[in-house]
Design an enzyme around this catalytic site. Structure first.
Site, PDB file in Angstrom:
ATOM      1  N   ARG A  47      37.940  46.922  45.672  1.00  0.00           N
ATOM      2  CA  ARG A  47      37.040  45.916  45.144  1.00  0.00           C
ATOM      3  C   ARG A  47      36.865  46.130  43.647  1.00  0.00           C
ATOM      4  O   ARG A  47      36.784  47.274  43.205  1.00  0.00           O
ATOM      5  CB  ARG A  47      35.697  46.202  45.813  1.00  0.00           C
ATOM      6  CG  ARG A  47      34.920  45.069  46.231  1.00  0.00           C
ATOM      7  CD  ARG A  47      33.619  45.525  46.875  1.00  0.00           C
ATOM      8  NE  ARG A  47      32.715  44.422  46.754  1.00  0.00           N
ATOM      9  CZ  ARG A  47      32.796  43.338  47.517  1.00  0.00           C
ATOM     10  NH1 ARG A  47      33.675  43.263  48.482  1.00  0.00           N
ATOM     11  NH2 ARG A  47      31.978  42.333  47.321  1.00  0.00           N
ATOM     12  N   LYS A 102      27.048  38.594  45.898  1.00  0.00           N
ATOM     13  CA  LYS A 102      26.498  37.245  45.863  1.00  0.00           C
ATOM     14  C   LYS A 102      25.011  37.244  46.192  1.00  0.00           C
ATOM     15  O   LYS A 102      24.272  36.421  45.681  1.00  0.00           O
ATOM     16  CB  LYS A 102      27.277  36.342  46.825  1.00  0.00           C
ATOM     17  CG  LYS A 102      28.597  35.884  46.232  1.00  0.00           C
ATOM     18  CD  LYS A 102      29.324  34.906  47.121  1.00  0.00           C
ATOM     19  CE  LYS A 102      30.017  35.614  48.238  1.00  0.00           C
ATOM     20  NZ  LYS A 102      30.892  34.744  49.034  1.00  0.00           N
ATOM     21  N   GLU A 120      33.513  32.907  51.596  1.00  0.00           N
ATOM     22  CA  GLU A 120      32.406  32.346  52.352  1.00  0.00           C
ATOM     23  C   GLU A 120      31.635  31.451  51.386  1.00  0.00           C
ATOM     24  O   GLU A 120      31.266  31.901  50.296  1.00  0.00           O
ATOM     25  CB  GLU A 120      31.501  33.477  52.871  1.00  0.00           C
ATOM     26  CG  GLU A 120      30.366  32.912  53.693  1.00  0.00           C
ATOM     27  CD  GLU A 120      29.461  33.978  54.301  1.00  0.00           C
ATOM     28  OE1 GLU A 120      29.771  35.181  54.181  1.00  0.00           O
ATOM     29  OE2 GLU A 120      28.440  33.584  54.878  1.00  0.00           O
TER      30      GLU A 120
HETATM   31  P1  ATP Z   1      29.839  39.397  48.329  1.00  0.00           P
HETATM   32  O1  ATP Z   1      29.674  40.741  48.939  1.00  0.00           O
HETATM   33  O2  ATP Z   1      29.685  39.339  46.848  1.00  0.00           O
HETATM   34  O3  ATP Z   1      29.087  38.311  49.044  1.00  0.00           O
HETATM   35  P2  ATP Z   1      32.142  38.824  49.827  1.00  0.00           P
HETATM   36  O4  ATP Z   1      33.215  39.843  49.933  1.00  0.00           O
HETATM   37  O5  ATP Z   1      31.236  38.624  50.972  1.00  0.00           O
HETATM   38  O6  ATP Z   1      31.377  39.074  48.495  1.00  0.00           O
HETATM   39  P3  ATP Z   1      33.685  36.508  50.237  1.00  0.00           P
HETATM   40  O7  ATP Z   1      33.387  35.129  49.822  1.00  0.00           O
HETATM   41  O8  ATP Z   1      33.624  36.838  51.675  1.00  0.00           O
HETATM   42  O9  ATP Z   1      32.733  37.434  49.412  1.00  0.00           O
HETATM   43  O10 ATP Z   1      35.066  36.987  49.613  1.00  0.00           O
HETATM   44  C1  ATP Z   1      36.258  36.267  49.630  1.00  0.00           C
HETATM   45  C2  ATP Z   1      37.385  37.198  49.300  1.00  0.00           C
HETATM   46  O11 ATP Z   1      37.202  37.771  48.019  1.00  0.00           O
HETATM   47  C3  ATP Z   1      37.465  38.343  50.288  1.00  0.00           C
HETATM   48  O12 ATP Z   1      38.808  38.533  50.640  1.00  0.00           O
HETATM   49  C4  ATP Z   1      36.930  39.514  49.546  1.00  0.00           C
HETATM   50  O13 ATP Z   1      37.523  40.698  49.991  1.00  0.00           O
HETATM   51  C5  ATP Z   1      37.288  39.175  48.090  1.00  0.00           C
HETATM   52  N1  ATP Z   1      36.348  39.790  47.166  1.00  0.00           N
HETATM   53  C6  ATP Z   1      35.012  39.630  47.142  1.00  0.00           C
HETATM   54  N2  ATP Z   1      34.453  40.414  46.198  1.00  0.00           N
HETATM   55  C7  ATP Z   1      35.468  41.067  45.582  1.00  0.00           C
HETATM   56  C8  ATP Z   1      35.537  42.022  44.520  1.00  0.00           C
HETATM   57  N3  ATP Z   1      34.451  42.448  43.881  1.00  0.00           N
HETATM   58  N4  ATP Z   1      36.756  42.481  44.167  1.00  0.00           N
HETATM   59  C9  ATP Z   1      37.860  42.042  44.781  1.00  0.00           C
HETATM   60  N5  ATP Z   1      37.862  41.154  45.783  1.00  0.00           N
HETATM   61  C10 ATP Z   1      36.680  40.661  46.198  1.00  0.00           C
HETATM   62 MG    MG Z   2      31.520  37.899  52.850  1.00  0.00          MG
END
Ligand code: ATP
Ligand code: MG
Length: 574
Positions: free
Chosen positions: A273, A283, A49
């Protein structure tokens, strides 16, 4: 070393080599290839995102998405999951593309969930026509109330049984901007008593009169994650849609929409994760650090972002090796920061050019060295890589050494310079401390030594041994450099471990940045931003983008393993 042992996690510093271990994601792909499920095709996607910069957790996901596809001759799309116009920006889109490329991956297709807004809208109409979606006038609070809990079933919305014609009319008017934000939603008609809460008539669309970074003002209804993600995968014919464990619950809904629409059967798989000690990875939290000015920006070298790590001097190879060492599991654990640092050191040790730099300078005068003589000492650029060659470093009568390499009153087992004692200057001579000059407060400001002209390194008579070799720079030739010494951004392993009424900000490490004015060897004059070095005996350093030819700026990437510090610590504790 994971504190919660996860299967397949490499012990830190065991072999040092990352491995491609078997894991359930690979196994699922191998199985699907064996049964010819998708015609032998593997297609993954990385779906960030664009609401912030990528962090080291994303690197794990990227390495899996791209790595697994590569391994099986498949393809990987980069898809921006841009369904929430309130938080998304073009700046983030560009930063994400830069970071994925820096990490060493190139996507096959570049897409945006917003590319699919029209198709998603048409599918919503189809679901309404099939009696599987309805326009609901409950407010957000009411919707939550009606949803029920894990132990109690939900209640049907009073709008659940609207006619198809009325639903079509209202949905079109939602799209045309006739209604206020939050006044209506489009919901899937599934089962308000389902034990899976996500099945209790989930919201598919909400009204949001918001400018979108790509579609502008074309839309004022936006699809929810659950309605957009699976279908986006399906449109791209993604075979293996890999995401983190928190999406486990969403999988059923992901499948439900795909089944109702009868479209390409993408399949979702969840893995653990990444969480690292001494940092935060959400984020939302990283954005707060940036917005409140607690760091210099998303690419502050203390941030767990890829851009921060790049600026700090971490290499993409090291990050990939680290990710490969993590393994994949079905339970979330916590990984020690040292595991990442181990791979950073490994890679830099093999590739970083060695130079001499004195971080906390102390002047040394060689009283018996000719006043005007300047010798060129030959120094090895990288003992791990013969092809890196050698360079010349000027040596003269007045030098700088580290303050730590001199003690007027040496503690036990201190083998470096002290009154009456000898030490070797790297690539230079053996010197002996004869006297010291102190300031009015009694601090040693200059050390006077004699040098042994027969002891030049590499010379015919140079085999005299002393216990320690220290680094130095020639005072007349050295350049001043700003050196930014970093420690962890948070003082606690788990930054969220706080007192009542506090949040993670309370655990910021007040000493995470120390700025020094160092003296560095003249060969660094034209060092370019991003160039990485080992300052001999001091650690790995990288030229910061703030650096200019007139004013060098270095970031400390990471220290060498400092056994002396440990011995000293033990001595102090004893
Ligand atoms: P945040 O909670 O930090 O905003 P998010 O999961 O909303 O992170 P996205 O941009 O939606 O962030 O994530 C893109 C991809 O990266 C998704 O498939 C998510 O599962 C993966 N991802 C995000 N954070 C992690 C992490 N800490 N470890 C492994 N994969 C991750
Ligand atoms: Mg997200």
């Amino acid at each position: 070393m994971n504190s919660e042992a996860t299967p397949g996690t490499a012990p830190v510093e065991s072999t040092g080599e990352p491995t491609t271990k078997s894991n359930f994601l690979r196994d699922a792909i191998i199985q699907d290839l064996a049964t010819g499920k998708h015609g032998g095709r593997v297609q993954t996607r990385f779906p960030p995102e664009p609401n912030g910069y990528l962090h080291i957790g994303h690197a794990k996901a990227i390495c899996l998405d791209f790595g697994l596809a590569d391994e099986f001759g498949g393809k990987t799309n980069l898809r921006f999951d841009d369904t929430n116009p309130t938080k998304e920006e073009t700046e983030y889109v560009e930063a994400i593309m830069e970071d994925v490329r820096w990490l060493g991956f190139e996507w096959d297709g570049l897409f945006y969930a917003s590319d699919y807004f029209q198709q998603l809208y048409e599918w919503a109409i189809k679901l309404i026509k099939d009696g599987k979606a309805y326009v609901c006038d409950l407010t957000a609070d009411q919707t939550r109330e009606y949803r029920g809990t894990l132990t109690e079933p939900g209640k049907d919305s009073p709008y659940r049984n609207r006619s198809i014609a009325e639903n079509l009319d209202l949905f079109e008017r939602m799209k045309n901007g006739e209604f206020a934000d939050g006044s209506r939603t489009l919901r899937a008609k599934i089962d308000m008593a389902s034990p899976n809460l996500s099945f209790r008539d989930p919201v598919m669309y909400r009204i949001l009169h918001q400018h979108h970074h790509r579609t502008g003002d074309a839309w004022c209804i936006y699809p929810m994650y659950d309605y957009a993600h699976g279908q986006s995968d399906s449109i791209e014919q993604v075979t293996h849609s890999i995401c983190t464990l928190e999406f486990d619950n969403n999988r059923h809904l992901y499948n439900w929409f795909i089944e109702q629409l009868g479209i390409f059967p993408s399949q979702q798989f969840e893995f653990d994760r990444l969480s690292l000690t001494y940092t935060v990875m959400s984020k939302r939290k990283l954005l707060r650090l940036v917005q409140e000015g607690l760091v210099s920006g998303w690419n502050d070298p203390r941030m767990p972002t890829l851009s921060g790590m790049r600026r700090r001097g971490y290499t993409p190879e090291a990050i990939r090796d680290f990710c490969a060492s993590l393994g994949v599991s079905k339970t979330n654990g916590i990984t020690q920061l040292q595991q990442l640092e181990y791979y950073v050191r490994q890679h830099l040790n093999k590739h970083a050019q060695r130079v001499m730099a004195v971080l906390k300078p102390l002047k040394v005068v060689l009283t018996n060295y000719p006043d005007d003589l300047v010798e060129e000492m030959e120094a090895v650029n990288n003992p791990e890589d013969a092809s890196a060659g050698t360079r010349k470093i000027p040596f003269s009568k007045v030098l700088y050494i580290e303050q730590d390499d001199f003690r007027e009153v040496p503690p036990p087992k201190y083998y470096r310079l002290s009154p009456g004692k000898e030490v070797r200057l790297r690539y230079g001579y053996i010197i002996k401390c004869e006297s010291v000059v102190k300031d009015a407060d009694g601090n040693v400001v200059e050390v006077h030594c004699t040098y042994d002209p027969d002891s030049r390194s590499g010379g015919a008579t140079s085999n005299r041994k002393v216990k320690a070799t220290i680094h130095w720079v020639s005072a007349a030739h050295a350049l001043d450099a700003e050196v930014r010494m970093y420690d962890t951004l948070f003082a606690k392993e788990n930054p969220d471990d706080v007192e009542e009424g506090q949040d993670f900000i309370a655990n910021l490490n007040p000493n995470s940045l120390e700025v020094l004015t160092a003296k560095v060897e003249p060969s660094l004059k034209d060092a370019a931003a991003g160039a990485r070095y080992q300052f001999e005996r001091m650690g790995y350093f990288c030229v910061d983008p703030d650096s200019t030819p007139g004013k060098l700026v270095f970031n400390r990437t990471i220290g060498l393993k400092d056994t002396w510090a440990k011995i000293e610590q033990r001595a102090q504790n004893a």
